[in-house]
Design a protein around this motif. Structure first.
Motif, PDB file in Angstrom:
ATOM      1  N   SER A 205       1.969  95.054  56.379  1.00  0.00           N
ATOM      2  CA  SER A 205       2.841  95.888  55.550  1.00  0.00           C
ATOM      3  C   SER A 205       2.670  97.359  55.884  1.00  0.00           C
ATOM      4  CB  SER A 205       2.527  95.633  54.072  1.00  0.00           C
ATOM      5  OG  SER A 205       3.326  96.438  53.237  1.00  0.00           O
ATOM      6  N   LEU A 206       1.425  97.770  56.109  1.00  0.00           N
ATOM      7  CA  LEU A 206       1.157  99.174  56.459  1.00  0.00           C
ATOM      8  C   LEU A 206       1.769  99.520  57.810  1.00  0.00           C
ATOM      9  CD1 LEU A 206      -0.347 101.832  55.823  1.00  0.00           C
ATOM     10  CD2 LEU A 206      -2.346 100.847  56.960  1.00  0.00           C
ATOM     11  N   LEU A 207       1.635  98.626  58.773  1.00  0.00           N
ATOM     12  CA  LEU A 207       2.189  98.879  60.108  1.00  0.00           C
ATOM     13  C   LEU A 207       3.711  98.913  60.082  1.00  0.00           C
ATOM     14  CD1 LEU A 207      -0.193  96.674  62.286  1.00  0.00           C
ATOM     15  CD2 LEU A 207      -0.177  99.163  62.101  1.00  0.00           C
ATOM     16  N   GLN A 208       4.321  98.116  59.217  1.00  0.00           N
ATOM     17  CA  GLN A 208       5.777  98.137  59.092  1.00  0.00           C
ATOM     18  C   GLN A 208       6.269  99.494  58.624  1.00  0.00           C
ATOM     19  OE1 GLN A 208       6.262  94.684  56.541  1.00  0.00           O
ATOM     20  NE2 GLN A 208       7.189  93.492  58.203  1.00  0.00           N
ATOM     21  N   LYS A 209       5.502 100.111  57.730  1.00  0.00           N
ATOM     22  CA  LYS A 209       5.861 101.443  57.226  1.00  0.00           C
ATOM     23  C   LYS A 209       5.535 102.531  58.247  1.00  0.00           C
ATOM     24  CE  LYS A 209       5.080 100.513  52.304  1.00  0.00           C
ATOM     25  NZ  LYS A 209       4.295 100.919  51.114  1.00  0.00           N
ATOM     26  N   GLY A 210       4.536 102.261  59.058  1.00  0.00           N
ATOM     27  CA  GLY A 210       4.005 103.292  59.951  1.00  0.00           C
ATOM     28  C   GLY A 210       2.750 103.863  59.333  1.00  0.00           C
ATOM     29  N   VAL A 211       1.641 103.761  60.029  1.00  0.00           N
ATOM     30  CA  VAL A 211       0.348 104.178  59.479  1.00  0.00           C
ATOM     31  C   VAL A 211       0.372 105.637  59.032  1.00  0.00           C
ATOM     32  CG1 VAL A 211      -2.098 104.524  59.981  1.00  0.00           C
ATOM     33  CG2 VAL A 211      -0.947 102.468  60.788  1.00  0.00           C
ATOM     34  N   ASN A 212       1.059 106.469  59.792  1.00  0.00           N
ATOM     35  CA  ASN A 212       1.083 107.893  59.470  1.00  0.00           C
ATOM     36  C   ASN A 212       1.802 108.187  58.160  1.00  0.00           C
ATOM     37  OD1 ASN A 212      -0.264 108.549  61.828  1.00  0.00           O
ATOM     38  ND2 ASN A 212       1.630 108.824  63.005  1.00  0.00           N
ATOM     39  N   HIS A 213       2.593 107.193  57.705  1.00  0.00           N
ATOM     40  CA  HIS A 213       3.332 107.393  56.469  1.00  0.00           C
ATOM     41  C   HIS A 213       2.866 106.438  55.380  1.00  0.00           C
ATOM     42  CE1 HIS A 213       6.007 108.727  59.773  1.00  0.00           C
ATOM     43  NE2 HIS A 213       6.221 109.742  58.972  1.00  0.00           N
ATOM     44  N   GLY A 214       1.782 105.668  55.685  1.00  0.00           N
ATOM     45  CA  GLY A 214       1.330 104.645  54.749  1.00  0.00           C
ATOM     46  C   GLY A 214       0.584 105.236  53.552  1.00  0.00           C
TER      47      GLY A 214
END
Length: 214
Positions: A205-214
Motif C-alpha cells: 500500500s505504501l509503495l502504491q502511494k509512493g514512499v516519498n508521499h506515504g
C-alpha cells in the motif's frame, strides 16, 4: 590424474563427491584418498561433506557465492540482506550469504565464507524467485528484489506490526533502501497473501502511494 584435468573436465568450479568420483575412477585406484590428498594440498576446498570447490590456484573466475549457497543446502535460494545488497538496494556490503529454504534453518562456516538459511513456508517459497545462468557457474536461484525485501521484513524479529508511517521509517532509515521505485507492487501483494502478512500488505500500500508521499 591432476587437478588441472578436473578443472578442464567440469564446466563449473563447484562439484559433488559423486561427480569427482565418477571422473576419477577410470584412472585412480583409491579415489577417496586422492580427493583427501587434493584437499590437504589446497588443490580442492572442502565446503562440507561431499561438496568441493577448486582451490585458489585453479580459480580463473571470481568465486560465485550464490551458486555455492544453492548447492550447500537444497532446496534453497539466496535472499534477505545478501540479495538486497546484490541488487544495490542497501548501501552495506553483506559478507554472509543469506538464503531461504523449505528445510530446517542451517548455518555453514566454510573456507569461502558463512552461509545461513532460514525456513520459509512452502506457500511462499516459489513466488518471486529468479533462475540465472552464466557459462562459468551454471544456473543459480536468487530472490527477486521484491521477494528479498518481503523475506527480510517477514523475518526481521526487531519489528512488530507496522503502520504505513512506521513502514516508511523502517525502509528509509533502518534499512536505508534505495531503488524502491523499481519494485513490482503486484508481486509483493501475491507474496503478502502467501505469507499472510499484514506488514507486507502495508508495504504494498505504501509503495502504491509512493514512499516519498506515504
Amino acid at each position: 590424474m591432476e587437478t588441472i584435468d578436473i578443472k578442464n573436465h567440469f564446466k563449473t568450479p563447484l562439484f559433488t563427491h559423486e561427480m569427482l568420483s565418477a571422473f576419477l575412477e577410470p584412472s585412480v585406484s583409491q579415489v577417496n584418498i586422492k580427493i583427501a590428498t587434493m584437499v590437504k594440498n589446497g588443490d580442492l576446498i572442502r565446503l562440507k561433506r561431499g561438496i568441493y570447490h577448486l582451490g585458489k590456484r585453479y580459480q580463473s573466475t571470481p568465486i560465485d557465492t550464490i551458486s555455492i549457497s544453492n548447492m550447500l543446502y537444497t532446496p534453497s535460494y539466496v535472499s534477505f540482506d545478501f540479495a538486497l545488497s546484490h541488487y544495490g538496494m542497501i548501501p552495506e556490503r553483506v559478507s554472509e550469504v543469506t538464503a531461504a529454504t523449505l528445510n530446517h534453518p542451517k548455518l555453514f562456516e566454510t573456507p569461502l565464507g558463512r552461509f545461513s538459511y532460514k525456513h520459509i513456508p512452502k506457500e511462499a517459497y516459489a513466488l518471486g524467485v529468479d533462475w540465472m545462468y552464466d557459462e562459468n557457474n551454471g544456473g543459480k536461484l536468487i530472490a527477486t528484489p521484491e521477494k528479498a525485501l518481503c523475506d527480510k521484513i517477514r523475518y526481521d524479529r526487531g519489528v512488530g506490526s507496522m503502520t504505513q508511517a512506521q513502514m516508511k521509517e523502517y525502509l528509509v532509515y533502518d534499512l536505508r533502501l534505495e531503488r524502491l521505485e523499481m519494485l513490482n507492487v503486484e508481486l509483493i501483494l501475491l507474496i503478502a497473501h502467501a505469507y499472510r502478512s499484514k506488514n507486507l500488505r502495508t508495504l504494498a500500500s505504501l509503495l502504491q502511494k509512493g514512499v516519498n508521499h506515504g
